[in-house]
Each structure stands twice: as C-alpha cells, then as structure tokens.
Design a protein around this motif. Structure first.
Motif, PDB file in Angstrom:
ATOM      1  N   ARG A   7      35.314  53.527  36.934  1.00  0.00           N
ATOM      2  CA  ARG A   7      36.162  52.343  36.782  1.00  0.00           C
ATOM      3  C   ARG A   7      35.746  51.549  35.554  1.00  0.00           C
ATOM      4  O   ARG A   7      34.580  51.554  35.159  1.00  0.00           O
ATOM      5  CB  ARG A   7      36.060  51.476  38.033  1.00  0.00           C
ATOM      6  N   PRO A   8      36.635  50.853  34.944  1.00  0.00           N
ATOM      7  CA  PRO A   8      36.358  50.165  33.687  1.00  0.00           C
ATOM      8  C   PRO A   8      35.175  49.209  33.810  1.00  0.00           C
ATOM      9  O   PRO A   8      34.313  49.193  32.972  1.00  0.00           O
ATOM     10  CB  PRO A   8      37.644  49.421  33.358  1.00  0.00           C
ATOM     11  N   GLU A   9      35.150  48.413  34.802  1.00  0.00           N
ATOM     12  CA  GLU A   9      34.071  47.457  34.986  1.00  0.00           C
ATOM     13  C   GLU A   9      33.812  47.366  36.491  1.00  0.00           C
ATOM     14  O   GLU A   9      34.741  47.426  37.302  1.00  0.00           O
ATOM     15  CB  GLU A   9      34.450  46.061  34.457  1.00  0.00           C
ATOM     16  N   ALA A  10      32.598  47.250  36.781  1.00  0.00           N
ATOM     17  CA  ALA A  10      32.273  47.087  38.198  1.00  0.00           C
ATOM     18  C   ALA A  10      32.856  45.777  38.688  1.00  0.00           C
ATOM     19  O   ALA A  10      32.656  44.739  38.081  1.00  0.00           O
ATOM     20  CB  ALA A  10      30.749  47.117  38.420  1.00  0.00           C
ATOM     21  N   GLY A  11      33.568  45.850  39.753  1.00  0.00           N
ATOM     22  CA  GLY A  11      34.139  44.634  40.335  1.00  0.00           C
ATOM     23  C   GLY A  11      35.499  44.288  39.769  1.00  0.00           C
ATOM     24  O   GLY A  11      36.153  43.378  40.262  1.00  0.00           O
ATOM     25  N   ILE A  12      35.941  44.933  38.671  1.00  0.00           N
ATOM     26  CA  ILE A  12      37.260  44.656  38.082  1.00  0.00           C
ATOM     27  C   ILE A  12      38.073  45.924  38.174  1.00  0.00           C
ATOM     28  O   ILE A  12      37.711  46.946  37.612  1.00  0.00           O
ATOM     29  CB  ILE A  12      37.143  44.216  36.613  1.00  0.00           C
ATOM     30  N   GLY A  13      39.192  45.823  38.864  1.00  0.00           N
ATOM     31  CA  GLY A  13      40.024  46.993  39.041  1.00  0.00           C
ATOM     32  C   GLY A  13      41.062  47.139  37.949  1.00  0.00           C
ATOM     33  O   GLY A  13      41.331  46.206  37.176  1.00  0.00           O
ATOM     34  N   TYR A  17      43.551  44.606  35.095  1.00  0.00           N
ATOM     35  CA  TYR A  17      43.915  44.777  33.701  1.00  0.00           C
ATOM     36  C   TYR A  17      45.440  44.776  33.526  1.00  0.00           C
ATOM     37  O   TYR A  17      45.977  44.234  32.552  1.00  0.00           O
ATOM     38  CB  TYR A  17      43.330  46.075  33.147  1.00  0.00           C
ATOM     39  N   ARG A  18      46.091  45.385  34.481  1.00  0.00           N
ATOM     40  CA  ARG A  18      47.559  45.424  34.365  1.00  0.00           C
ATOM     41  C   ARG A  18      48.177  44.025  34.525  1.00  0.00           C
ATOM     42  O   ARG A  18      49.128  43.663  33.827  1.00  0.00           O
ATOM     43  CB  ARG A  18      48.123  46.368  35.395  1.00  0.00           C
ATOM     44  N   ASN A  19      47.592  43.271  35.461  1.00  0.00           N
ATOM     45  CA  ASN A  19      48.099  41.905  35.627  1.00  0.00           C
ATOM     46  C   ASN A  19      47.880  41.069  34.348  1.00  0.00           C
ATOM     47  O   ASN A  19      48.730  40.286  33.939  1.00  0.00           O
ATOM     48  CB  ASN A  19      47.406  41.236  36.812  1.00  0.00           C
ATOM     49  N   LEU A  20      46.699  41.285  33.761  1.00  0.00           N
ATOM     50  CA  LEU A  20      46.421  40.577  32.522  1.00  0.00           C
ATOM     51  C   LEU A  20      47.383  40.993  31.416  1.00  0.00           C
ATOM     52  O   LEU A  20      47.900  40.170  30.659  1.00  0.00           O
ATOM     53  CB  LEU A  20      44.973  40.844  32.102  1.00  0.00           C
TER      54      LEU A  20
END
Length: 793
Positions: A7-13, A17-20
């Motif tokens: 996963r790109p970052e631990a704790g960040i799904g 990123y898509r919402n951002l």
C-alpha cells in the motif's frame, strides 16, 4: 510480502488518494508501474466527455492531438522505463471537439525498497498561460524588430541613470565599447562643447523624474559629429518607483542642414526682394527722368509758341504731354503692385461723410465719362452717414471702377449706387458701379483680377491699359476688410460691387464725444487772423518748426493732435495752417477735409508737412502746398515767389546730374528774373555754395559722386547751411531714406497735385510779407525733403 506492505502509505488507503484527487482542479489520474492508467478523476471525464472503458489501458491517446500523440507516447514510455518524474505539454481534445493545452506531470510512488508501486499524475490547463507567453514572445520579437529597423539609437539605463551593457545600438553607432559607455561613460561620445549641458539636463531629469529632452552632437563610429535629438522617459514600477529609463537619439543632421538651407534661402529671398525694391525705385527714377524732359520741354515749347503766335501747333504738343503723363501713371501702377507684393501696403483710417466722398468721385470723373457721350448717374441710398475707413484708397478704387466703366461704354449710362446695410451686427457700405457697355464672358471674369490681365488681347488692343487697376482695387478692398465682386454678361454691361465695413478700427465713442465737446480757447484779439497754426503730434518737430517760424517774425500757435488742431483753427482762424498727417485721434486728412467743408475755414491755406505719401488725396481734399516732378512752369514760378527777397536779385542753386533738367529749370527761372547757378552733383553743389551763397537750392536726390542725401548732410553741418532746400526727385523714397531726410530737415511737404490757378492764388496770398521782411529761411521746414511720389494729376 503482504498486501499491507504494498500500500502507498501505512494507514492511508488508495481510496484516500482518490478522494484527494477528486478535489483537485486539475485532471488527475493513476497508473500502474508500467504506465498503464487505471483511474481518472471526475474532471477528466467532464472535460473529455469519455468513459473509463474508452480510456482503459492506453485509451487516453484517443483524446490527444494526432500531430502530437506519437511524440508524447514516446516521451511518456521513456520516463516510465527510467522511473523518472514525467513532465510534458500537449493539447487534449475536449467534449466540444476543441483542443486545449495541458501541462502533464507525474511522480512515481515507491515502497521501502524503491520499487514503483503507483504513478500519480495531473494535467493542468495552461492554454491561457501559453497564449500570454506567446503574445509576450511576439511583442518582444516586434520590439526587437522595431529596434533593429529604427534609425534611432535606442538605449536604456537603470533607475540611477547609468547606462548598462548590453547597448548594441549605442555601441554600433558611437563605436564605444561596453567598458567605455558603462555608467556615465556615454558622455565621452558627446561633443566637448555640448557635454556639460547634456549631463546637466540629464542629472536634473533624474532628480525631478521628468522626461529627458535635449539636443547635442554625438560622435559617430566614423569620427564625424552628428546632430541628435535626445528623448528619454522613466519606466515606473507598480508602486510608482522608477525601474529604468528608456530613450533614443535621433540623428537630425539632415534636418538641421535643411533648416539652415531654408534660412539661407529666406535670407537670399529677402536680399532679392530688397534688390527688387531698389531696382523698382531706380527704374522709376530712370523712367521718370526722360518723361520729365518730355513734359517739361512740351510746356516750355507751348509757352514759346503762344508768345510767337503759332498756336496751331499747341494741340500736337498737348498730345505729347498727355502721352507722357499717361506713361507716368502706368509706372505708378507698377509701383503700387510692387508695394502690394512686398507687403508694404498699409491703410490709414479717418472719419468722413460717404456722400461727400461720392461727390468728389463724381466731380473727378464727370469729364472722363462724357468723352464717349456717356451719362453718369448717382443713386444714393438713405442715411449713408459716415465711414471710418481709408478714404484715399476707397476713392482710388471708385475712380478706377468708374473710369473702366466709361472706357468700355459708348453712348450709354454709368451708374454709381451706394447703400448702407447691417450685417452680423455691423454696418457695411456697398458701392456698385454699373455700365451698359461691352460686358464680360465667364472666361474673362475668371481672370479679371489677375495682375497684368485683361479680358482678352483684343480688349487690350482696342482700349489699352496694363490690366493692373482691378488687381490693385481688389488688394485695397481686402486690406480694408472687404472685397470686390463682378456680375456681367457679354454685350449687356457689367456691375462691379465693392463691399466694405463702415468702420475699419473701433473707436471709443465716449472719448469721441468728450473730444467733440471741446470748448474753443480764448484767442487774443491781436492774434486772430494773424497767427500761423502748427498741428503736429511730434513735440520735437513742433518745437523746431515753431522756433524757426518765430525767429522769422511769425506768431505761432500749436496743437498736438488733429481734434485740438481743428478746434483751435475754428477759434483762431489763422493766416495759414501747417498740418501733419499721421496723428492720434484724428489724422491730418480728416482735419483737412473738415477745414475744406467749413465755410469759415475753407479759404485758409493748408500746408501738408508729413512723410506719408498718399497719391491724389491732397488734390481731392484741397491741400495747398505740393510739388510734383516734372515741375510745371507756373507752379514753380508761384512757389519761388514766396522766397524772392524784396528789392534784391534772387539767387537759386540747381543741383541735378541731368543736364536737360537743369537747362529747363534755368530757362524757366530766368524768365521770372532769378539768377541761376548750376551744379552736376552734390560735391559740385557745395563748391558753388561756397562761391556764392544762394537764397534757395533746388536739389535732386540721385546723382553720382555725392547724392542729394550726402549734400543735405554736408549742408546742414555748416553754420550757414540753413538755406531753404526744395528736393525735386523722381526717385521712390524708402523708409530708411525718409529717416535720413527727417534727420537733416525740418519737415516734408507731400508731393501731390493741384490746379495751377489754385496753387498760384493760395501761394501768393500765403506768405505775402512787408517789403522790409527778411527772407523766411526758417520756412525751409515747409519745403525740405520733397521725397515722396512723383505723380502729376
């Protein structure tokens, strides 16, 4: 490795990123490590109008510009393969089919071991930015082209005014290196005589923040100094501070040389005009001298024929005299045109009655109209009143028009119609001269007022003339604020109409009323009918002439302007009036007209004493003392009588380089009992004067060795040089010559014309003195400097 590690970052799904990405204003997308795009945000679909299925894998290439897509794909694959950040600019097609430019950027996202897990990218619309950049590039290109194409030397400085490299135009023109012109080094290329001024003005403009404008000589690369016009302006920042100065030097050497050439041409033209005026003056002398001989000998032969009883030859002699006088009038027309062309024609206003002017014209033209059996009719409108205009020029215009009408009409009628009317709040007078003569065609009217032009050659052959009269008339009318027009039909006559404003220059009505109400002064009984009245606005001239007259036993009263002079004349009723012409409030011509129309004053002799030359006005208004060259025998005899000493022989010195003229004068004077001595020039005249002091001197102006002006100066410098001098000349006198004569004599008597009988009557009555009275040498102020026009009547 677990999925969590990928996963790109631990704790960040990925959903985060898509919402951002959905919140971004750009078109956003995600791609696999091999560059395959697996997700687009909503803005991508909104702009392109596509779906995910259409864009899956490498479908994005379908919305790229076909001309760019291959190169973009190649650069994209290279960045993916190298694992380097991606950046490129290209056009994308929108749902409306139009392409817009986008800046595409992508960064790889790696795991802890450096493996690429995802590519995150955005496409930013840069169409507006690119357009602005393109416009700026075009503007800069145009500016560079303008600089290159300009003949001016364009430069710029910093805010402090120092020239900073690079300055290619300055360097190319002056040949200075960058080190040489840097800062204030540019001053070294300025001419040494101009450097201080150029630097001073530049420093002042820097301090005042005002545009720089100056001219100085700049050294060109070839070493030549060139005149330049320099301009510089400050360029401001948004806060108002100066960012830099931009300016240019324009080479104006050719313009300066052209201006100098124009100035040289102007000076040459003035010199040529002066030479032309001098030529015309000399020409008038050379032409008038032989004509004077013709007229003089004609008169003398006529007298001798009458004495011998051979009067049958007199008509032929009179024809010779008439032809010579006609030639003189033609010469005078040419001189008038010359003055008009040179801009030396002036106008002099006076107040006069319109019906009186018409009466003068009618009386003067009656015989001329009757020569061809014509009748002169006068139609005067009601309430013509007065005019304040140049009466002399109006009279000359009317005489010319009536004379022309009489010339081109036989057994017909010439009508002079005068009307007063209001126009634009001012009074105007119209003078219409109509005839029943040959008339004019449209073509003839078109060139009628041209100089030296007549209707056609047949008109000239049949009726004569120079074609100058109407040209002079129109020039006079326009100078007086009006104009002349003509209406005519061939075979049915013509009508020439002069329109003039009633007032040439405004007058102060209140002042005029106050002046008109002057009470006549108290006059001692012993002075009435016995004093001489001197009217002149020049205090020095009054004092000088008064001293001369009183020294010779005359009682003298003076007035300093025309109105006071007229008032004093009515109270004093003097035995004679000495009258200047150019005076304030009321000029001499107006005074003379008033005197001649006053029953109590009309018989008083009036001597005009002025430097003003007004042809014909003296005759019309009744001036007393005039001399005209060629000199009439009876006229000269009458004039000389006043200076003949009682009981002794009168001696006259004739100074003239024309032997014929001297002979005529000697024969004429000898017949009247004068003793005559001759001299051929001024120097000889002074020798004759030393040998035997004359009672009177007759002096020509244009002579070799010493002219009349030199003779006068030498004569007046002598203690015994107060002998009366009569200047008899055919020369046109210039302003400088008038001033010279004014310095050597008391006053000027105008040359004009009067009937011989009137001259004789008035002159004999004027200065009849007791037998013991001395010769009135002080009366030289009445006869010195007869240096005006030489036209007989």
């Amino acid at each position: 490795m677990s999925r969590e590690d990928e996963r790109p970052e631990a704790g960040i799904g990925e959903a985060d990123y898509r919402n951002l990405a959905e919140a971004l204003p750009q078109l956003a997308w995600m791609a696999e490590p091999d560059g395959t795009i697996v997700w687009y945000n909503r803005r991508w679909y909104d702009y392109t109008g596509t779906t995910f299925d259409e864009m899956r894998d490498w479908g994005w290439r379908t919305v790229h510009d076909p001309e760019h897509v291959a190169a973009v794909t190649e650069r994209y694959r290279a960045a993916i393969a190298a694992g380097e950040p991606w950046e490129d600019t290209f056009p994308l097609r929108g749902r409306d089919g139009c392409y817009r430019w986008f800046l595409s950027q992508a960064l790889p996202h790696r795991d802890a071991r450096g493996r690429i897990l995802r590519w995150y990218g955005t496409n930013t619309d840069v169409t507006g930015t690119r357009a602005a950049e393109a416009g700026l590039r075009r503007s800069e290109a145009r500016f560079r082209a303008l600089v290159e194409a300009s003949a001016a030397v364009i430069w710029n400085t910093d805010a402090a005014g120092e020239l900073l490299p690079p300055q290619p135009r300055w360097a190319a023109y002056t040949g200075q290196s960058e080190e040489a012109y840097r800062g204030w080094g540019w001053v070294d290329a300025v001419h040494p005589e101009d450097r201080a001024h150029a630097a001073e003005v530049w420093a002042a403009c820097l301090e005042s923040r005002k545009p720089y404008q100056v001219e100085y000589r700049l050294r060109r690369a070839d070493g030549r100094w060139r005149d330049t016009e320099v301009r510089g302006v400050p360029v401001l920042n948004e806060d108002g501070s100066i960012r830099e100065w931009v300016g240019l030097n324009v080479d104006i050497t050719e313009r300066k040389e052209a201006e100098a050439e124009v100035e040289r041409a102007r000076a040459a033209a003035e010199a040529a005009n002066l030479a032309k005026s001098q030529f015309i003056a000399n020409m008038s002398h050379e032409l008038r001298t032989p004509l004077s001989a013709v007229i003089g000998y004609s008169e003398m032969l006529g007298e001798e024929l009458e004495d011998l009883g051979q009067s049958e030859l007199l008509p032929d002699l009179r024809k010779i005299e008439t032809a010579a006088r006609h030639l003189l009038s033609l010469i005078n027309d040419v001189l008038d045109i010359s003055k008009i062309e040179a801009g030396r024609m002036s106008v002099s206003a006076e107040t006069f009655a319109v019906d009186g002017l018409v009466a003068d014209v009618t009386a003067a033209t009656e015989s001329l109209v009757g020569k061809k059996r014509n009748r002169l009719a006068v139609d005067l409108g009601p309430d013509l009143g007065e005019m304040h205009q140049d009466q002399t020029k109006i009279r000359q215009c009317l005489l010319n028009l009536v004379g022309n009408a009489a010339k081109f009409t036989e057994d017909g009628t010439v009508t002079l119609t005068v009307r007063r009317h209001a126009e634009a709040g001012a009074d105007w007078l119209s003078f219409a001269v109509s005839d029943t003569g040959i008339g004019l065609t449209e073509e003839q009217i078109g060139r009628l007022f041209e100089r030296f032009a007549q209707g056609d050659e047949s008109t000239t052959r049949q009726f004569g003339g120079t074609g100058l009269g109407l040209a002079i008339t129109r020039a006079f009318c326009r100078k007086m604020g009006g104009d002349i027009a003509v209406e005519s039909e061939a075979g049915k006559g013509s009508t020439f109409t002069i329109r003039l404003p009633a007032v040439l220059t405004p007058e102060d009505a209140a002042e005029a009323e106050a002046e008109g109400a002057l009470e006549p002064p108290e006059i001692p009984e012993h002075e009435e009918h016995d004093a001489v009245l001197l009217v002149d606005d020049d205090p020095a001239a009054r004092e000088l002439l008064q001293r001369h007259l009183e020294r010779e036993g005359f009682r003298v009263r003076t007035a300093n302007d025309g109105r006071d002079g007229l008032t004093l004349a009515r109270a004093l009723k003097p035995r004679a009036i000495l009258l200047d012409i150019e005076m304030p409030r009321m000029d001499g011509w107006a005074v003379l007209h008033a005197i001649r129309n006053d029953p109590d004053l009309a018989g008083i002799p009036v001597i005009i004493t002025s430097v003003v030359a007004e042809q014909g006005i003296g005759q019309a208004l009744g001036a007393t003392d005039y001399l005209v060259k060629p000199v009439d025998r009876e006229r000269l005899k009458s004039l000389m009588e006043r200076y003949r000493p009682n009981g002794v022989e009168g001696r006259v010195l004739v100074v003239d380089d024309d032997a014929d003229a001297r002979t005529r004068l000697r024969r004429t004077l000898a017949r009247d009992g004068w003793s005559v001595t001759e001299a051929e020039n001024g120097a000889a005249g002074l020798e004759r004067f030393d040998a035997e002091r004359p009672n009177l001197i007759l002096l020509d102006l244009m002579m070799p060795e010493m002219d009349g002006f030199g003779f006068l100066r030498a004569l007046r410098a002598r203690p015994d040089g107060n002998v009366p001098v009569v200047v008899l000349t055919a020369k046109e006198i210039t302003e400088a010559e008038k001033a010279s004569l004014a310095a050597q004599a008391d006053r000027v008597i105008l040359k004009g014309s009067l009937s011989l009988a009137e001259i004789g009557r008035q002159l004999r009555a004027l200065y009849a003195r007791e037998a013991e009275a001395p010769v009135p040498s002080g009366m030289q102020g009445l006869i010195d400097r007869l240096a005006e026009r030489d036209e007989p009547a």
